[in-house]
Design an enzyme around this catalytic site. Structure first.
Site, PDB file in Angstrom:
ATOM      1  N   HIS A 152       0.730  -1.418  -0.141  1.00  0.00           N
ATOM      2  CA  HIS A 152       0.022  -0.132   0.182  1.00  0.00           C
ATOM      3  C   HIS A 152       0.839   1.455  -0.008  1.00  0.00           C
ATOM      4  O   HIS A 152       0.322   2.134  -0.372  1.00  0.00           O
ATOM      5  CB  HIS A 152      -1.065  -0.140   1.319  1.00  0.00           C
ATOM      6  CG  HIS A 152      -2.179  -1.098   1.148  1.00  0.00           C
ATOM      7  ND1 HIS A 152      -3.509  -0.807   0.523  1.00  0.00           N
ATOM      8  CD2 HIS A 152      -1.964  -2.524   1.259  1.00  0.00           C
ATOM      9  CE1 HIS A 152      -3.980  -1.788   0.752  1.00  0.00           C
ATOM     10  NE2 HIS A 152      -3.397  -2.715   1.143  1.00  0.00           N
ATOM     11  N   ASP A 360       3.342   9.472  -0.803  1.00  0.00           N
ATOM     12  CA  ASP A 360       2.040   8.403  -0.396  1.00  0.00           C
ATOM     13  C   ASP A 360       1.851   7.570  -1.273  1.00  0.00           C
ATOM     14  O   ASP A 360       2.046   7.680  -2.516  1.00  0.00           O
ATOM     15  CB  ASP A 360       0.887   9.334  -0.199  1.00  0.00           C
ATOM     16  CG  ASP A 360       0.130   8.979   0.773  1.00  0.00           C
ATOM     17  OD1 ASP A 360       0.047   7.875   1.322  1.00  0.00           O
ATOM     18  OD2 ASP A 360      -0.832   9.793   1.389  1.00  0.00           O
TER      19      ASP A 360
END
Length: 457
Positions: A152, A360
């Site tokens: 992720h 991110d």
């Protein structure tokens, strides 16, 4: 069978703060699965027999951790070694051999508890950097199932990866899976380059690697959201008393909103300085905008996070002290977690969604903000170029997250944007996230994992 470090708190009714929990809960609701992980409890002794529970239609299998394992595996190796390196922040890395030992020990514990639950025909889908060695441990215990791993977070370049003393072992462990999923093509390319440099890995075809007799496939699967659920929730949230009070309190002022976990990768100090710069350099915005930053508590007990919280509180106080009027407080800083219904209502009420992480993997807040908007009068997303979501949401106002003045200019551009352009940008972004929604992410990964022949191990 889904495996992650932490199970969601389904019985407590508490809102889920992390993107992983939100994404997996939505995906699991579509089918039948068992979810295995740590249950959040601390035990005096190591327990290797999983406890089975059912909550909200999901079967949960869990084990506790000892205090030493929690401190060294989770707080230590996962969050003071892997997290900073995977987010390109070597200055925050604190490597200790005891951390590494605990990391591999807990992965062995997970494998010991998980292996008896395997029946022989499951797809095993492991999630995130906490559990990189788990596939290797399951193979050592005789598991023949297709093993998939999804990261992720971003994947660091080879130059950064080498800062971890045991990086070759980590890369080798990743190669024990059948399918590796990454958020972006950049992340997949970084992994491919790393294993090519560090290990005797051959590239067979695009996305297919070979290490010895084992074939490994890699793919890009940008994680997403349940678009229709967010749209419905956002519309319904307008009837919540607290959302109504917010809208009434705003009056004709524009709401600029940020929603993040309290983490140094989210660029929160830069964001606060950018709003300060907005008020200083664009004085017509004074008294006309309100910046609300929700920062969910994260990893308490790690000094960098405690210091970040203190800094943000001081920055909010400084801005309010400098610019506030009797009838206007420019910054509302909330260090707590809110349920998704309330957040959807805040997104819909906002004129600008401010999503400016320094790094991110994806950032689901960006996609949720877009989905929550009123298509007739949508707000504008100001998005960091270094968020994985920027690869899909090209119609956001994209900014360099380290450039405070650029963020301030982006906010001003978003606030001044004409309705016709806001609609055009929103329509295009909504089409993209609807086409690549949460269920498309799940189906693509599991279909690719199913297609892999376990015999290729």
């Amino acid at each position: 069978m889904v495996v992650s470090n932490r199970l969601p708190e389904l019985r407590s009714g508490r809102p889920q703060a992390g993107g992983l929990a939100v994404a997996l809960l939505g995906a699991l609701n579509e089918g039948t699965a068992l979810w295995f992980g740590w249950n959040g409890r601390i035990s005096r002794k190591t327990i290797t027999q999983a406890r089975i529970e059912h909550a909200q239609g999901i079967e949960l299998a869990s084990v506790p951790l000892t205090r030493n394992d929690f401190d060294h595996y989770y707080l230590g190796y996962a969050n003071e070694v892997l997290w900073p390196v995977f987010h390109f922040n070597l200055g925050a890395m604190d490597y200790r051999r005891s951390f590494a030992e605990a990391y591999y020990r807990v992965n062995r514990l997970f494998a010991d508890a998980l292996q008896p639950l395997l029946l022989g025909h499951e797809l095993v889908w492991v999630h995130d950097y906490h559990l990189i060695p788990l596939g290797r441990e399951l193979r050592d215990r005789g598991a023949q199932q297709q093993l998939g791993f999804f990261l992720h977070t971003p994947f660091p370049s080879y130059g950064l990866m080498r800062a971890i003393p045991d990086y070759r072992r980590l890369l080798s462990d990743l190669c024990a899976y059948d399918l590796l999923g990454f958020q972006t093509a950049i992340d997949r390319r970084a992994f491919t380059e790393s294993v090519a440099e560090a290990l005797d890995v051959r590239c067979v075809t695009d996305g297919q690697l070979r290490l010895g007799e084992h074939t490994l496939r890699t793919g890009v699967y940008p994680v997403s959201i349940d678009v229709d659920a967010i749209m419905t929730t956002a519309h319904q949230a307008l009837e919540l008393p607290r959302v109504k009070r917010l809208i009434v309190g705003l009056g004709k002022r524009d709401l600029v909103i940020g929603v993040d976990r309290l983490d140094y990768s989210k660029g929160l100090p830069q964001r606060f300085r950018a709003y300060d710069a907005l008020l200083a350099d664009y004085p017509h915005r004074r008294g006309q905008t309100v910046f609300m930053q929700i920062a969910s508590p994260s990893r308490t007990g790690i000094s960098e996070y405690d210091e970040l919280r203190r800094n943000l509180e001081e920055m909010a106080g400084h801005i309010n002290g400098e610019y506030a009027e009797l009838d206007w407080v420019p910054v509302h800083y909330l260090n707590r977690t809110f349920d998704r219904t309330a957040l959807a209502g805040l997104y819909r009420a906002a004129r600008v969604g401010l999503v400016t992480p320094l790094c991110d993997g994806m950032n689901l807040v960006a996609k949720e903000f877009v989905a929550a908007q009123d298509s007739a009068d949508p707000g504008v997303l100001v998005l960091s170029e270094l968020a994985g979501a920027a690869r899909e949401l090209k119609d956001a106002v994209q900014v360099a997250p380290y450039d405070v003045d650029a963020i301030a200019s982006g906010i001003d551009q978003a606030l001044a944007m004409p309705l016709i352009e806001r609609r055009r940008r929103h329509t295009r972004m909504l089409e993209i996230i609807r086409r690549n929604d949460l269920y498309a992410w799940q189906r693509r990964f599991l279909n690719d994992l199913t297609a892999f022949k376990a015999g290729d191990n």
